[in-house]
Motif scaffolding. Structure first.
Motif, short mmCIF file in Angstrom:
data_model
loop_
_atom_site.label_atom_id
_atom_site.label_comp_id
_atom_site.label_asym_id
_atom_site.label_seq_id
_atom_site.Cartn_x
_atom_site.Cartn_y
_atom_site.Cartn_z
N GLY A 183 81.94 -4.00 -56.25
CA GLY A 183 80.91 -3.66 -57.23
C GLY A 183 79.55 -4.16 -56.77
N VAL A 184 78.51 -3.46 -57.22
CA VAL A 184 77.13 -3.85 -56.90
C VAL A 184 76.30 -3.77 -58.17
CG1 VAL A 184 75.04 -3.21 -55.63
CG2 VAL A 184 77.24 -3.10 -54.49
N GLY A 185 75.43 -4.76 -58.36
CA GLY A 185 74.48 -4.74 -59.46
C GLY A 185 73.07 -4.72 -58.92
N SER A 191 76.11 -8.38 -55.06
CA SER A 191 77.28 -7.72 -54.46
C SER A 191 78.55 -8.49 -54.77
CB SER A 191 77.11 -7.60 -52.94
OG SER A 191 75.99 -6.79 -52.64
N GLN A 192 79.54 -7.78 -55.28
CA GLN A 192 80.84 -8.38 -55.61
C GLN A 192 81.82 -8.09 -54.47
OE1 GLN A 192 83.62 -6.33 -58.26
NE2 GLN A 192 83.53 -8.12 -59.61
N ILE A 193 82.25 -9.14 -53.81
CA ILE A 193 83.22 -9.02 -52.71
C ILE A 193 84.58 -9.46 -53.23
CG2 ILE A 193 83.88 -9.90 -50.44
CD1 ILE A 193 80.94 -10.05 -49.75
N ILE A 194 85.60 -8.63 -53.00
CA ILE A 194 86.93 -8.93 -53.54
C ILE A 194 87.90 -9.31 -52.43
CG2 ILE A 194 86.61 -7.42 -55.52
CD1 ILE A 194 88.40 -5.39 -54.16
N ASP A 195 88.94 -10.04 -52.84
CA ASP A 195 89.99 -10.51 -51.92
C ASP A 195 91.21 -9.60 -52.07
OD1 ASP A 195 91.74 -11.83 -50.31
OD2 ASP A 195 91.94 -13.60 -51.60
N PHE A 226 73.93 -12.69 -53.77
CA PHE A 226 72.65 -12.25 -54.32
C PHE A 226 71.57 -12.32 -53.25
CE2 PHE A 226 68.64 -14.16 -55.91
CZ PHE A 226 68.11 -13.05 -56.54
N ALA A 227 70.68 -11.29 -53.25
CA ALA A 227 69.53 -11.28 -52.35
C ALA A 227 68.45 -10.39 -52.94
CB ALA A 227 69.93 -10.79 -50.96
N THR A 228 67.23 -10.54 -52.46
CA THR A 228 66.10 -9.74 -52.93
C THR A 228 65.42 -9.05 -51.76
OG1 THR A 228 64.52 -11.57 -52.76
CG2 THR A 228 65.68 -11.31 -54.86
N GLY A 229 64.65 -7.99 -52.09
CA GLY A 229 63.92 -7.29 -51.05
C GLY A 229 62.96 -6.28 -51.64
N GLU A 230 62.04 -5.81 -50.83
CA GLU A 230 61.09 -4.80 -51.27
C GLU A 230 61.79 -3.46 -51.50
OE1 GLU A 230 58.05 -5.48 -52.00
OE2 GLU A 230 58.02 -7.53 -51.21
N ALA A 268 67.13 -5.74 -49.24
CA ALA A 268 67.89 -6.74 -49.98
C ALA A 268 69.32 -6.85 -49.46
CB ALA A 268 67.89 -6.38 -51.47
N ILE A 269 69.92 -5.71 -49.13
CA ILE A 269 71.29 -5.72 -48.61
C ILE A 269 71.35 -6.43 -47.26
CG2 ILE A 269 73.15 -4.27 -47.71
CD1 ILE A 269 72.46 -2.27 -49.95
N PHE A 270 70.38 -6.15 -46.39
CA PHE A 270 70.38 -6.80 -45.09
C PHE A 270 70.07 -8.29 -45.22
CE2 PHE A 270 70.77 -2.69 -43.28
CZ PHE A 270 71.20 -2.87 -41.97
N GLU A 271 69.29 -8.64 -46.21
CA GLU A 271 69.05 -10.06 -46.48
C GLU A 271 70.35 -10.74 -46.91
OE1 GLU A 271 66.97 -13.57 -46.71
OE2 GLU A 271 66.22 -11.64 -45.96
N LEU A 272 71.16 -10.01 -47.66
CA LEU A 272 72.45 -10.54 -48.10
C LEU A 272 73.39 -10.74 -46.91
CD1 LEU A 272 74.05 -11.32 -50.69
CD2 LEU A 272 74.92 -8.98 -50.73
#
Length: 384
Positions: A33-35, A47-51, A72-76, A81-85
């Motif tokens: 999941g992603v918020g 981003s929700q990472i599952i096992d 969690f990460a932020t970006g313009e 933001a995803i690459f920051e994560l």
């Protein structure tokens, strides 16, 4: 074939059969999941990472191990933001199991929804079957909700909404494909299921949070139009043939605390545009079959038909009027005209919509066709 050639082939076989570019599953992390939120001019991505090792062998995890973690990460932009994560993730991330997206109110405003959708559907590992939700709660809190009785997180209401929708069709699930279609066709609005985080379950260890479907958030191509929730959204389920099952409760007598609940297990809706010059109104015909689940006092089939039809009609009208307050064509009546009389639609439409007023529904006919009580009579099971 000489011995030298055979020896060469034997030496080459390990190389030829190797998969040089295969990623080992145990050395990958899986997004479920992603918020997305938007604050202070930046996108905030959760981003929700599952096992999968805890859910792959059974519908229910074999232990109390944590099923997921949220980063969690932020970006313009979303991609930044995803690459920051990625900077804080230990292994390669696989997006092929991405199942649902949570959108905050701010993320849906000012046309930001378009760039969010683009960021995900253009990536080769993601699919159009990703479910979409809206919320006023912090998106992180929604992602941290775990299923009841520690059920596998892949089978939660958010990740697998169709399963529960078949039993109770309050809000119809929406995926990326349906979202894009809704925004590309009249009236260029989409109804995104609205999620609230509540505490209505409890174990011996304390309260448990759960994700509750509360209504819809309505978005246009470049605008967020607001939320329609609680009792104001009840009529939506009676205006779609996708409804599988629902309930209606109505008061039988104004002077007594006597109520009747029926289960709607079959529904058929027809919408017919009526065109007179440049004026368009709509005739709506709703047919339902019901099953009586409880009896209060003496009641006749004709009384049931009358009261249930009256209540359904009331809910349809209430939701329609709430939509008008938000400048929303909540039942997509403009699309019905577009499908059945495109010439008239082209002549009178504005931004894909026809002008709607309280009187645009010319005739609303609700009829209860069949009543099933599972018994030979409609009397109470236990008499005084």
């Amino acid at each position: 074939m000489n011995k030298k050639m055979i020896a060469i082939l034997i030496l080459l076989m390990p190389i030829l059969t190797s998969c040089w570019d295969v990623n080992e599953p145990e050395r990958m992390l899986y997004i479920h999941g992603v918020g997305v939120d938007f604050e202070d001019g930046q996108y905030k991505v959760y981003s929700q990472i599952i096992d999968f090792s805890n859910t792959a062998k059974s519908d229910q995890p074999v232990s109390k191990a944590i099923q997921s973690e949220v980063g969690f990460a932020t970006g313009e932009t979303i991609d930044e933001a995803i690459f920051e994560l990625y900077h804080s993730i230990d292994q390669r991330v696989f997006w092929g199991h991405f199942s649902y997206l949570i959108l905050s109110e701010e993320a849906m405003k000012d046309g930001r929804l378009n760039s969010i959708v683009d960021s995900f559907i253009r990536y080769r590992e993601t699919r159009y079957q990703i479910w979409v939700y809206s919320t006023k709660d912090p998106v992180k809190d929604v992602l941290l909700v775990t299923p009841i009785i520690n059920k596998a997180i892949t089978l939660s209401k958010l990740g697998d909404p169709v399963n529960s929708f078949k039993q109770e069709s309050f809000i119809e699930p929406l995926n990326f494909r349906e979202l894009i279609i809704a925004l590309n066709e009249p009236s260029y609005e989409a109804r995104i299921p609205y999620i609230s985080v509540i505490e209505n379950w409890e174990t011996v260890e304390g309260p448990n949070t759960s994700a509750k479907l509360t209504g819809v958030g309505v978005v246009a191509t470049n605008k967020f139009k607001g939320f329609i929730t609680e009792e104001k959204v009840n009529g939506l389920q009676w205006m779609t043939n996708a409804t599988k099952r629902g309930e209606v409760t109505t008061k039988l007598n104004m002077d007594e605390q006597s109520y009747l609940t029926v289960i709607i297990d079959k529904l058929k809706v027809k919408v017919k545009p009526i065109v007179e010059n440049d004026n368009v109104t709509f005739d709506i015909d709703v047919r339902v079959d019901v099953a009586v689940s409880n009896i209060e006092g003496k009641i006749t089939p004709s009384k049931i038909r009358k009261e249930i039809a009256k209540q359904i009609k009331k809910e349809i009208e209430a939701t329609y009027e709430e939509g008008l307050k938000h400048d929303v064509d909540i039942y997509r009546l403009s699309e019905h005209l577009y499908r059945k009389d495109v010439k008239t639609w082209k002549r009178i439409q504005e931004d894909g919509k026809v002008e709607l007023t309280k009187d645009s529904i010319h005739n609303l006919n609700v009829k209860v066709e069949k009543i099933e009580s599972s018994r030979k009579s409609l009397r109470k099971t236990i008499e005084k």
